[in-house]
Design an enzyme around this catalytic site. Sequence first.
Site, mmCIF file in Angstrom:
data_model
loop_
_atom_site.group_PDB
_atom_site.id
_atom_site.type_symbol
_atom_site.label_atom_id
_atom_site.label_comp_id
_atom_site.label_asym_id
_atom_site.label_seq_id
_atom_site.Cartn_x
_atom_site.Cartn_y
_atom_site.Cartn_z
ATOM 1 N N GLU A 55 -59.258 7.435 54.138
ATOM 2 C CA GLU A 55 -60.001 7.950 52.990
ATOM 3 C C GLU A 55 -59.151 8.001 51.726
ATOM 4 O O GLU A 55 -59.646 7.839 50.619
ATOM 5 C CB GLU A 55 -60.582 9.333 53.286
ATOM 6 C CG GLU A 55 -61.745 9.328 54.286
ATOM 7 C CD GLU A 55 -61.281 9.403 55.732
ATOM 8 O OE1 GLU A 55 -60.055 9.281 55.995
ATOM 9 O OE2 GLU A 55 -62.140 9.565 56.624
ATOM 10 N N PHE A 117 -67.559 22.329 64.166
ATOM 11 C CA PHE A 117 -66.762 21.124 64.311
ATOM 12 C C PHE A 117 -66.705 20.362 62.981
ATOM 13 O O PHE A 117 -67.733 20.094 62.366
ATOM 14 C CB PHE A 117 -67.363 20.224 65.398
ATOM 15 C CG PHE A 117 -66.588 18.940 65.570
ATOM 16 C CD1 PHE A 117 -65.259 18.969 66.002
ATOM 17 C CD2 PHE A 117 -67.171 17.715 65.278
ATOM 18 C CE1 PHE A 117 -64.538 17.791 66.146
ATOM 19 C CE2 PHE A 117 -66.444 16.538 65.419
ATOM 20 C CZ PHE A 117 -65.131 16.581 65.847
ATOM 21 N N GLN A 118 -65.496 20.071 62.535
ATOM 22 C CA GLN A 118 -65.243 19.372 61.277
ATOM 23 C C GLN A 118 -65.810 20.090 60.047
ATOM 24 O O GLN A 118 -66.127 19.463 59.047
ATOM 25 C CB GLN A 118 -65.740 17.920 61.342
ATOM 26 C CG GLN A 118 -64.934 17.125 62.368
ATOM 27 C CD GLN A 118 -65.142 15.632 62.298
ATOM 28 O OE1 GLN A 118 -66.205 15.149 61.918
ATOM 29 N NE2 GLN A 118 -64.114 14.882 62.673
ATOM 30 N N LYS A 167 -75.420 18.298 56.141
ATOM 31 C CA LYS A 167 -76.105 17.269 56.916
ATOM 32 C C LYS A 167 -77.612 17.493 56.924
ATOM 33 O O LYS A 167 -78.391 16.544 56.860
ATOM 34 C CB LYS A 167 -75.556 17.260 58.352
ATOM 35 C CG LYS A 167 -75.835 15.959 59.064
ATOM 36 C CD LYS A 167 -75.068 15.861 60.365
ATOM 37 C CE LYS A 167 -75.430 14.607 61.113
ATOM 38 N NZ LYS A 167 -74.712 14.502 62.401
ATOM 39 N N MET A 480 -35.830 5.395 44.101
ATOM 40 C CA MET A 480 -35.780 6.347 43.003
ATOM 41 C C MET A 480 -35.104 7.648 43.427
ATOM 42 O O MET A 480 -34.319 8.231 42.675
ATOM 43 C CB MET A 480 -37.191 6.623 42.476
ATOM 44 C CG MET A 480 -37.228 7.479 41.249
ATOM 45 S SD MET A 480 -36.231 6.815 39.918
ATOM 46 C CE MET A 480 -37.421 5.803 39.068
HETATM 47 C C1 LIG Z 1 -46.473 10.727 48.288
HETATM 48 C C2 LIG Z 1 -45.128 10.862 47.693
HETATM 49 N N1 LIG Z 1 -44.102 11.343 48.414
HETATM 50 C C3 LIG Z 1 -42.869 11.446 47.880
HETATM 51 C C4 LIG Z 1 -42.631 11.062 46.595
HETATM 52 C C5 LIG Z 1 -41.238 11.185 45.977
HETATM 53 N N2 LIG Z 1 -40.717 9.860 45.617
HETATM 54 C C6 LIG Z 1 -40.790 9.391 44.357
HETATM 55 S S1 LIG Z 1 -40.172 7.839 44.215
HETATM 56 C C7 LIG Z 1 -39.768 7.797 45.839
HETATM 57 C C8 LIG Z 1 -39.106 6.591 46.426
HETATM 58 C C9 LIG Z 1 -40.001 5.418 46.473
HETATM 59 O O1 LIG Z 1 -39.400 4.446 47.274
HETATM 60 P P1 LIG Z 1 -39.954 2.979 47.290
HETATM 61 O O2 LIG Z 1 -41.401 2.989 47.511
HETATM 62 O O3 LIG Z 1 -39.144 2.166 48.241
HETATM 63 O O4 LIG Z 1 -39.716 2.496 45.805
HETATM 64 P P2 LIG Z 1 -38.310 2.239 45.047
HETATM 65 O O5 LIG Z 1 -37.977 3.476 44.293
HETATM 66 O O6 LIG Z 1 -37.282 1.933 46.081
HETATM 67 O O7 LIG Z 1 -38.587 1.104 44.144
HETATM 68 C C10 LIG Z 1 -40.112 8.984 46.465
HETATM 69 C C11 LIG Z 1 -39.851 9.288 47.893
HETATM 70 C C12 LIG Z 1 -43.743 10.591 45.858
HETATM 71 N N3 LIG Z 1 -43.623 10.249 44.581
HETATM 72 N N4 LIG Z 1 -44.952 10.463 46.434
#
Ligand SMILES: Cc1ncc(C[n+]2csc(CCOP(=O)(O)OP(=O)(O)O)c2C)c(N)n1
Lengths: 565, 177
Positions: A55, A117-118, A167, A480
């Site tokens: 979803e 349920f749900q 529903k 990042m």
């Molecule tokens: C759902 C979610 N969880 C955690 C984060 C924190 N976060 C921001 S950038 C990042 C790393 C992303 O890694 P990748 O997809 O490999 O991209 P890269 O930075 O290596 O280009 C994380 C864990 C986020 N933004 N979104």
Amino acid sequence: MKKTNKISGSEAVIKCLLEEGVDIIYGYPGGAIMPIYDELFKYEDKLNHILTRHEQGATHAAQGYARVSGKVGVVTATSGPGATNLVTGIADAQIDSTPMVCITGQVASHLLGSDAFQECDIIGISTPVTKWNCQITKASDIPEVIAKAFYIAKSGRPGPVLVDITKDAQFELMEFKYKKCNSIRSYIPIPKFSINEINKAAELINNSKKPFIVFGQGVILGNAESEFKQFIEKTGIPAAWTILGLSALSSDHPLNVGMVGMHGNYGPNVLTNECDVLIAIGMRFDDRVTGNLETYAKQAKIIHFEIDPAEVNKNVNVDIAVLGNVKDTLPELIELVKEKSHTNWINKFHSFYKKEFDKVIKNDLYPSKEGLTMGEVIREINEISKGNAIIVSDVGQHQMVTCRYASFNHSKSNVTSGGLGTMGFALPAAIGAKMGAPDREVIAIIGDGGYQMTIQELGTIFQTGCAVKIVVLNNEYLGMVRQWQQMFFDKRYASTEMVNPDFVKIAKGYFIDGKKIKKRENLKSSIKEMINSKKPYFLEVCVEKEANVFPMIPSGASVSDVRLE
Amino acid sequence: MTNKLNTYTVSVYTENNIGLLNRISAIFLKRHVNIESLTTSQSEIDNIYRFVIVVKVVESKIKNIVKQIEKQIEVIAAFYHTDKETIFLETALYKVKSKSLFDEKHIQKIIKNSQANIVTVSPDYFIIEKTGWREETEKLYDSLEPYGLLQFVRSGRISVSKEAMNISDILELNTDK
Ligand SMILES: Cc1ncc(C[n+]2csc(CCOP(=O)(O)OP(=O)(O)O)c2C)c(N)n1
Ligand SMILES: [Mg+2]
């Protein structure tokens, strides 16, 4: 048998969607929404339902669709887990002002509150992240509520709306009559603008020596790209964009000076603190844009063009606020401003660009080292797509690099999760984008981390044949976060290293053509092959593992302290 | 702008809607602002409801909060006022053992002097009502406490502004489209 004009609540839902001009919805069935799916089956030829694999994917697909088409994205899901799985996408749409209507099934009304349920209080859960939400327990309420839902989602500052239908209301028979909603007495979607404030703004602008524009998604949402262009061309004011404003002004426009914010361009950030008048247009002074507020544009008079009164003086106190849709206010302003050019001032941006080019951009786009950079991948894509593609990015280093370097000739072409920074956004959003703009090339740029958050949507791509192009920039890190660990946590790489699967094999498992490249010599030809493909295509590019994104304003620092290394 | 915490009375005119209380309180929750009191009732206009919410915050914050409240679809208008700008009251009820009333002559004097009313008297207990400012209901509390309070409750603040709110005008304006 007596003839009756009555139809079921479920059929009414479908008819409402058709009345609103919906022809595509994204969703996932389940017990509490089965009556609606049963009607979908009957209306298959008019209403295309895209079965995503989760979803969350349905919400992001609807967002991608909405962002490129300007129409409302529609999502359906069942109660309980189906509904809770929507929350991330709804929150993302709320913070990025994306029009979306989510319809969830709910347990029968006599079971409400019984922990059936749900059963799940999705109204309670979604309240803080929706523009509006409403539960329906009687079929007869369906047309009015859905009409309201669409009106609210797309009017004023757009946003997500959730309609929860029990529903029994889906089964119940009712007389169908539809009337589109075009006003709600307690809701003012677009505040009236004050010509007085526009006069004051014009006077400030006419007297300014070093004016600077920062524009955001308001320009795109207001369909005001041409008014905006006229305004900057007449006044000769340099304009920088927020990440969501990207593509509202073509990349090669001489007054386009780049991006503001944490990983924005050097000049726009530093010169924010040197301009004499800062003109903010359809943007909301996000902390990723402003850095430390105590030192943000203190020397400047600030003018804010904004549709949402709640954004005015929220983060930054402004001198003049012009409420309203920029589509209406900019033409008034254009009348009042003088034709000008600001050559010396603009040259300052150019000289900062030169510094940034030498220190950062050159190495990103034309690296001399062996390892592939994310930047050169984007440059190669630009060269082949000529700035005509829709670029969808996920969240992380690759997102910043993509937004910094991707070039755009058309508005509504940059699709990314800005305010929420939702990893996993890009793959499903690209599906929606391709369906919202089937004639355009849609290229998703995704990190190896975020890709695996919604990788199951490859199934949706395979099943629908949706010809999106997927580029995974694989640095084998949550890059990042790793960059922050390197810069601010003494290189303690806690849980950021990724041991990745064979992505090409996975794509092939879904019968999607794919390729993995490690060498520069294969880059151009692979991108060509990808873009020339008429089918979905997967390209994995192994990039330098420990590269960092610069410039950077460390969080909490001033825009003037943007670092080039 | 000052960083002084002030008491503000927020008045919100709304359509009647099941989810609205949740929506409005979520705005305070999101900003980590404690609600001192919250009252809802009918307003001077048919089918229009009024929330009266009391909070202690700095002025810049209350401005933002009120705009966020006003932004909610079913909110017609929201205002904030300082104590000087409104007429406001709270009602307190005090349940005291009847024995005290008869044994302690003094208590009758307290009730009379504080201009409180006796609402009910039963063989076991009697109930005193006092409407007024916080200091007044607190003072009565302090005076009655030594005699043993069986129960005490105080309502949220109700308040009307000194300036006009013109809700009917706002409604008319919005429907005239
Ligand atoms: C759902 C979610 N969880 C955690 C984060 C924190 N976060 C921001 S950038 C990042 C790393 C992303 O890694 P990748 O997809 O490999 O991209 P890269 O930075 O290596 O280009 C994380 C864990 C986020 N933004 N979104
Ligand atoms: Mg990565």
